[in-house]
Scaffold this active site. Structure first.
Site, PDB file in Angstrom:
ATOM      1  N   TYR A 236       0.787  -1.243  -0.077  1.00  0.00           N
ATOM      2  CA  TYR A 236      -0.084   0.265   0.007  1.00  0.00           C
ATOM      3  C   TYR A 236       1.149   1.110   0.119  1.00  0.00           C
ATOM      4  CZ  TYR A 236      -3.679   3.291   1.045  1.00  0.00           C
ATOM      5  OH  TYR A 236      -4.665   4.243   1.063  1.00  0.00           O
TER       6      TYR A 236
ATOM      7  N   ILE B 250      -9.349   8.601   7.519  1.00  0.00           N
ATOM      8  CA  ILE B 250     -10.757   9.043   6.834  1.00  0.00           C
ATOM      9  C   ILE B 250     -11.781   7.965   7.358  1.00  0.00           C
ATOM     10  CG2 ILE B 250     -12.021  10.112   5.251  1.00  0.00           C
ATOM     11  CD1 ILE B 250      -9.477  11.575   5.902  1.00  0.00           C
TER      12      ILE B 250
ATOM     13  N   THR C  33     -14.161   5.601   6.383  1.00  0.00           N
ATOM     14  CA  THR C  33     -14.902   5.265   5.209  1.00  0.00           C
ATOM     15  C   THR C  33     -14.576   3.741   5.282  1.00  0.00           C
ATOM     16  OG1 THR C  33     -12.631   4.862   3.977  1.00  0.00           O
ATOM     17  CG2 THR C  33     -13.800   6.803   3.478  1.00  0.00           C
TER      18      THR C  33
HETATM   19  N1  NAD Z   1     -10.035   6.004   4.407  1.00  0.00           N
HETATM   20  C1  NAD Z   1      -8.698   6.434   4.593  1.00  0.00           C
HETATM   21  O1  NAD Z   1      -8.212   6.470   5.694  1.00  0.00           O
HETATM   22  C2  NAD Z   1      -7.674   6.625   3.402  1.00  0.00           C
HETATM   23  C3  NAD Z   1      -6.564   7.467   3.896  1.00  0.00           C
HETATM   24  C4  NAD Z   1      -5.914   7.737   3.014  1.00  0.00           C
HETATM   25  C5  NAD Z   1      -6.044   7.481   1.492  1.00  0.00           C
HETATM   26  N2  NAD Z   1      -7.139   6.938   1.154  1.00  0.00           N
HETATM   27  C6  NAD Z   1      -7.385   6.565  -0.242  1.00  0.00           C
HETATM   28  O2  NAD Z   1      -8.604   7.331  -0.740  1.00  0.00           O
HETATM   29  C7  NAD Z   1      -9.337   6.466  -1.781  1.00  0.00           C
HETATM   30  C8  NAD Z   1     -10.503   6.215  -1.586  1.00  0.00           C
HETATM   31  O3  NAD Z   1     -10.481   5.095  -0.416  1.00  0.00           O
HETATM   32  P1  NAD Z   1     -12.012   5.200   0.531  1.00  0.00           P
HETATM   33  O4  NAD Z   1     -11.296   5.415   1.894  1.00  0.00           O
HETATM   34  O5  NAD Z   1     -13.257   5.847   0.099  1.00  0.00           O
HETATM   35  O6  NAD Z   1     -12.082   3.476   0.705  1.00  0.00           O
HETATM   36  P2  NAD Z   1     -13.333   2.663   0.196  1.00  0.00           P
HETATM   37  O7  NAD Z   1     -12.845   1.198   0.075  1.00  0.00           O
HETATM   38  O8  NAD Z   1     -14.517   3.194   0.793  1.00  0.00           O
HETATM   39  O9  NAD Z   1     -13.523   3.210  -1.328  1.00  0.00           O
HETATM   40  C9  NAD Z   1     -12.735   2.773  -2.446  1.00  0.00           C
HETATM   41  C10 NAD Z   1     -13.242   2.623  -3.933  1.00  0.00           C
HETATM   42  O10 NAD Z   1     -12.438   2.234  -5.167  1.00  0.00           O
HETATM   43  C11 NAD Z   1     -13.347   1.297  -5.794  1.00  0.00           C
HETATM   44  N3  NAD Z   1     -12.207   0.557  -6.370  1.00  0.00           N
HETATM   45  C12 NAD Z   1     -11.530  -0.314  -5.640  1.00  0.00           C
HETATM   46  N4  NAD Z   1     -11.003  -1.188  -6.589  1.00  0.00           N
HETATM   47  C13 NAD Z   1     -11.156  -0.931  -8.083  1.00  0.00           C
HETATM   48  C14 NAD Z   1     -11.235  -1.216  -9.322  1.00  0.00           C
HETATM   49  N5  NAD Z   1     -10.266  -2.265  -9.505  1.00  0.00           N
HETATM   50  N6  NAD Z   1     -11.728  -0.382 -10.158  1.00  0.00           N
HETATM   51  C15 NAD Z   1     -12.566   0.647 -10.098  1.00  0.00           C
HETATM   52  N7  NAD Z   1     -13.031   0.744  -8.608  1.00  0.00           N
HETATM   53  C16 NAD Z   1     -12.256   0.102  -7.597  1.00  0.00           C
HETATM   54  C17 NAD Z   1     -14.127   0.660  -4.840  1.00  0.00           C
HETATM   55  O11 NAD Z   1     -15.288   0.258  -5.551  1.00  0.00           O
HETATM   56  C18 NAD Z   1     -14.700   1.835  -3.771  1.00  0.00           C
HETATM   57  O12 NAD Z   1     -15.766   2.665  -4.393  1.00  0.00           O
HETATM   58  C19 NAD Z   1      -8.492   5.358  -2.125  1.00  0.00           C
HETATM   59  O13 NAD Z   1      -7.278   5.497  -3.067  1.00  0.00           O
HETATM   60  C20 NAD Z   1      -7.627   5.194  -0.820  1.00  0.00           C
HETATM   61  O14 NAD Z   1      -6.236   4.472  -0.702  1.00  0.00           O
HETATM   62  C21 NAD Z   1      -8.169   6.552   2.113  1.00  0.00           C
END
Ligand code: NAD
Length: 176
Positions: free
Chosen positions: A81, A114, A116
């Site tokens: 990651y 975040i 989620t």
């Molecule tokens: N939640 C956190 O704490 C956090 C922190 C830092 C970064 N992020 C980043 O934020 C972004 C959103 O994540 P989130 O927290 O909303 O997580 P989440 O798991 O709720 O959402 C991730 C989304 O990515 C989509 N996805 C995954 N694989 C896919 C694929 N192969 N093709 C198309 N869509 C795909 C899923 O359907 C989902 O809608 C991500 O890039 C994640 O790495 C999240």
């Protein structure tokens, strides 16, 4: 012709947001897991960018926002990651430099914890709970809206002189 052009006439904004997290340390990460994470988080960002650029050029410019993570800046997290989010961070800068001449801006957003489904999944697993939830100095988890407002700024014309930059939205995690 790209999807955005068919639907809206022009493609002006791309947000590379899709991501997956696999919570294993280096020794416990299989090659398959590494490839899976890199395919979605890093290669997905590359492919979205590659296919948006011609349409943005036709539109006279645009804004690409890549969702990286604090894990793309410091060693909070795991292995694949972090590597994928670090790749996204630097890929953002080469996109910004190569396509400034096309009036295409590209910036990265670095969320901290975040609230989620991704974060809730990590917290639900006792094996990964502690390392999945860094405590933010602001004393709360971030919301999707906290991140969305940063993306909105970078996508907008108000950010017209901002490219190749990193916007950290983490409640102070990296500062500490
Ligand atoms: N939640 C956190 O704490 C956090 C922190 C830092 C970064 N992020 C980043 O934020 C972004 C959103 O994540 P989130 O927290 O909303 O997580 P989440 O798991 O709720 O959402 C991730 C989304 O990515 C989509 N996805 C995954 N694989 C896919 C694929 N192969 N093709 C198309 N869509 C795909 C899923 O359907 C989902 O809608 C991500 O890039 C994640 O790495 C999240």
């Amino acid at each position: 012709m790209a999807l955005g052009e068919r639907q809206y006439g022009n493609l002006d904004i791309l947000v590379n947001n899709a991501g997956i997290a696999r919570r294993h340390y280096i020794e416990d990460t299989s090659e398959e897991e590494w490839d899976e994470v890199m395919a979605v988080n890093a290669k997905g960002t590359f492919l979205g960018t590659k296919h948006a650029i011609p349409a943005m050029r036709r539109a006279g410019g645009g804004s690409i926002v890549n969702i990286s993570s604090v894990s793309g800046i410091v060693a909070i997290g795991w292995s694949a990651y972090n590597a994928s989010k670090g790749a996204t961070r630097v890929f953002t800068k080469i996109t910004a430099v190569q396509h400034a001449k096309d009036k295409i801006r590209c910036n990265s957003v670095h969320p901290g914890p975040i609230d989620t489904p991704m974060l809730r999944e990590g917290r639900a697993d006792p094996a990964t709970r502690d390392a999945s939830t860094p405590q933010a100095p602001l004393g709360r988890l971030g919301t999707s809206e906290d991140v969305a407002y940063g993306v909105l700024f970078l996508a907008s014309d108000e950010a017209s002189y901002v490219t190749g930059a990193e916007l950290v939205i983490d409640g102070g995690v990296v500062a500490e």
